[in-house]
Design an enzyme around this catalytic site. Sequence first.
Site, PDB file in Angstrom:
ATOM      1  N   LYS A 280      54.347  45.757  46.277  1.00 47.98           N
ATOM      2  CA  LYS A 280      54.675  45.649  44.851  1.00 47.98           C
ATOM      3  C   LYS A 280      55.923  44.779  44.668  1.00 47.98           C
ATOM      4  CE  LYS A 280      52.949  50.171  43.294  1.00 47.98           C
ATOM      5  NZ  LYS A 280      51.950  49.670  42.323  1.00 47.98           N
ATOM      6  N   ARG A 354      43.148  56.060  45.010  1.00 49.09           N
ATOM      7  CA  ARG A 354      41.706  56.334  45.041  1.00 49.09           C
ATOM      8  C   ARG A 354      41.214  56.612  46.460  1.00 49.09           C
ATOM      9  NH1 ARG A 354      40.443  50.691  42.224  1.00 49.09           N
ATOM     10  NH2 ARG A 354      42.550  51.083  41.439  1.00 49.09           N
TER      11      ARG A 354
HETATM   12  N1  BES Z   1      50.556  54.223  41.575  1.00 51.42           N
HETATM   13  C1  BES Z   1      49.979  53.022  41.122  1.00 51.42           C
HETATM   14  C2  BES Z   1      49.622  53.060  39.640  1.00 51.42           C
HETATM   15  C3  BES Z   1      50.777  53.032  38.679  1.00 51.42           C
HETATM   16  C4  BES Z   1      51.297  51.828  38.270  1.00 51.42           C
HETATM   17  C5  BES Z   1      51.264  54.204  38.156  1.00 51.42           C
HETATM   18  C6  BES Z   1      52.334  51.810  37.350  1.00 51.42           C
HETATM   19  C7  BES Z   1      52.302  54.189  37.248  1.00 51.42           C
HETATM   20  C8  BES Z   1      52.827  52.992  36.840  1.00 51.42           C
HETATM   21  C9  BES Z   1      48.698  52.731  41.887  1.00 51.42           C
HETATM   22  O1  BES Z   1      48.657  53.175  43.200  1.00 51.42           O
HETATM   23  C10 BES Z   1      48.530  51.264  41.910  1.00 51.42           C
HETATM   24  O2  BES Z   1      49.313  50.614  42.524  1.00 51.42           O
HETATM   25  N2  BES Z   1      47.501  50.778  41.253  1.00 51.42           N
HETATM   26  C11 BES Z   1      47.241  49.372  41.171  1.00 51.42           C
HETATM   27  C12 BES Z   1      45.770  49.159  41.362  1.00 51.42           C
HETATM   28  C13 BES Z   1      45.379  47.728  41.571  1.00 51.42           C
HETATM   29  C14 BES Z   1      45.894  47.240  42.906  1.00 51.42           C
HETATM   30  C15 BES Z   1      43.898  47.615  41.506  1.00 51.42           C
HETATM   31  C16 BES Z   1      47.699  48.886  39.806  1.00 51.42           C
HETATM   32  O3  BES Z   1      47.533  49.613  38.821  1.00 51.42           O
HETATM   33  O4  BES Z   1      48.247  47.796  39.739  1.00 51.42           O
HETATM   34 MN    MN Z   2      49.462  51.701  44.502  1.00 51.96          MN
END
Ligand code: BES
Ligand code: MN
Length: 499
Positions: A280, A354
């Site tokens: 990230k 997931r």
């Molecule tokens: N934990 C995150 C989702 C999230 C993002 C929660 C911002 C709260 C605030 C999750 O594991 C994630 O990183 N999801 C990705 C999925 C993508 C790679 C398909 C996302 O939402 O960017």
């Molecule tokens: Mn994630």
Amino acid sequence: MEFTIKTGNPEKQRTACVVAGVFDNRKLTLSAERIDRAAKGYISEIVRRGDMEGRLGTTLMLYNVPDTLCDRVLLVGLGKERDFKDGEFYTAIRTAVKFLNETGAYEAVIYLTEEKVRRREIGWQIEHAVIAASEAVYCFSELKTENTDVRRPLRKLTFTVPLRSDLSIAEATMVRGQAIANGVTLARNLGNLPANICTPGYLAAQARQLAHEYEDISAEVLNVDEIKKEGMNAFLAVTQGSIVPPCFIKLEYGAGKTKNKPLVLIGKGITFDSGGISLKPAADMDRMKFDMCGAAGVLGTFRAIAEIAPDLHIIGLIPACENLPSGAATKPGDIVTSLSGQTIEILNTDAEGRLILADALTYAERYDPEAVVDIATLTGAMVVALGHEACGVFGNNDALVRSLVHAGEDAVDRGWAMPMWHDYHEGLKSGFADVANVAGRAAGSITAACFLSRFAKKYDWAHLDIAGVAYEEDRQKGATGRPVPLLVAWLISRERYND
Ligand code: BES
Ligand code: MN
Ligand code: ZN
């Protein structure tokens, strides 16, 4: 905080503070009017001068109000009388309690619960007044060594009801409100703790602690070897980049309480989500300590339920681990065989929630569940879709989804039904495995839910994406404890389907 219920006249209360409402525009509530009459027009005079017009969220503290027995009178604006609904009621209670907490008053008698909230009964109002008040005084200062605590914190709040015949129901719902507030507080504390303290092992210790405290709860924790032996390879793919050991936490409430099949709650327990090799960006990455708020929601719900003690049989499952990059981490393109037997191509290691949920969903099959609900901060796209007002409710059974949305409305902890038409599955096709863990950018929350649905085919299932509601963006604020109120309301509503 201690709560009590009472009836009686405001001018006769011997207390540090009486709290009474004023509607917009300058309309005294019955209790404010009573004080005004005793004080020979003192309140109406102040209102006439324009110091309290009744706008929602405003306050005015008065001292030495003539011919009353209390030290102070706090006037609280309630907004327009005809708009006084759930949200306004919450705001009014929260405003009053936050204000009181900053004053020298350590107790108060609050008359706001006597103002009728549209479509709600007195029992509901008391329950939610207790929840709103606990929320308002919540403060997470465990990790500050400088004493930032309020000097004379509020210790006791009394809520009034209009009739003596309201007392018994009000006392019962007050206790329920306290139970829910305790669950919310636990969820908030766990959410707010940083990832170096709130590790998978820490969550496991919390589960054991609940089992120790409440007779109706038992807990069991699988370690990494046991997770391997089970064959939860999707879960293991997420944890393998971290040196902190994962845990698979199992909770059980009310074994033997009913003959019904159990309800299963599954909470995403990523104690830190860096994204893994699909790292990230740096900005706001600290927020990803909140990625275990699904797990915190399950633990908080178990605490509330154990205190309410309904005739229900509930299983809680929490896959808990960190998602970090390292030489041992999963790489984009890696393929694993999940517990279900389906192979997954991990195209993006940041779509890790997931993966751990997939194996937990398969694990849930062994309980022959009545229904399974998973709770997860699953997608950023959920925040884009619904913001911070409601969590997304997905599922493979419309009645189940509707019952969760309804429970959320009742609990002032909203959920909103999201579509899961089959067309959304297209993007999850993989050239090399049975399924890919990400689809395109479009409808990211829905495609994530579609991924989960492939592992939840054997029972009625729903999924709450709480990414937008579990914590507040404001760094001073932190975890909300949502969706504990929604889940508790939903579970209680299931009690009537017993046997
Ligand atoms: N934990 C995150 C989702 C999230 C993002 C929660 C911002 C709260 C605030 C999750 O594991 C994630 O990183 N999801 C990705 C999925 C993508 C790679 C398909 C996302 O939402 O960017
Ligand atoms: Mn994630
Ligand atoms: Zn995550």
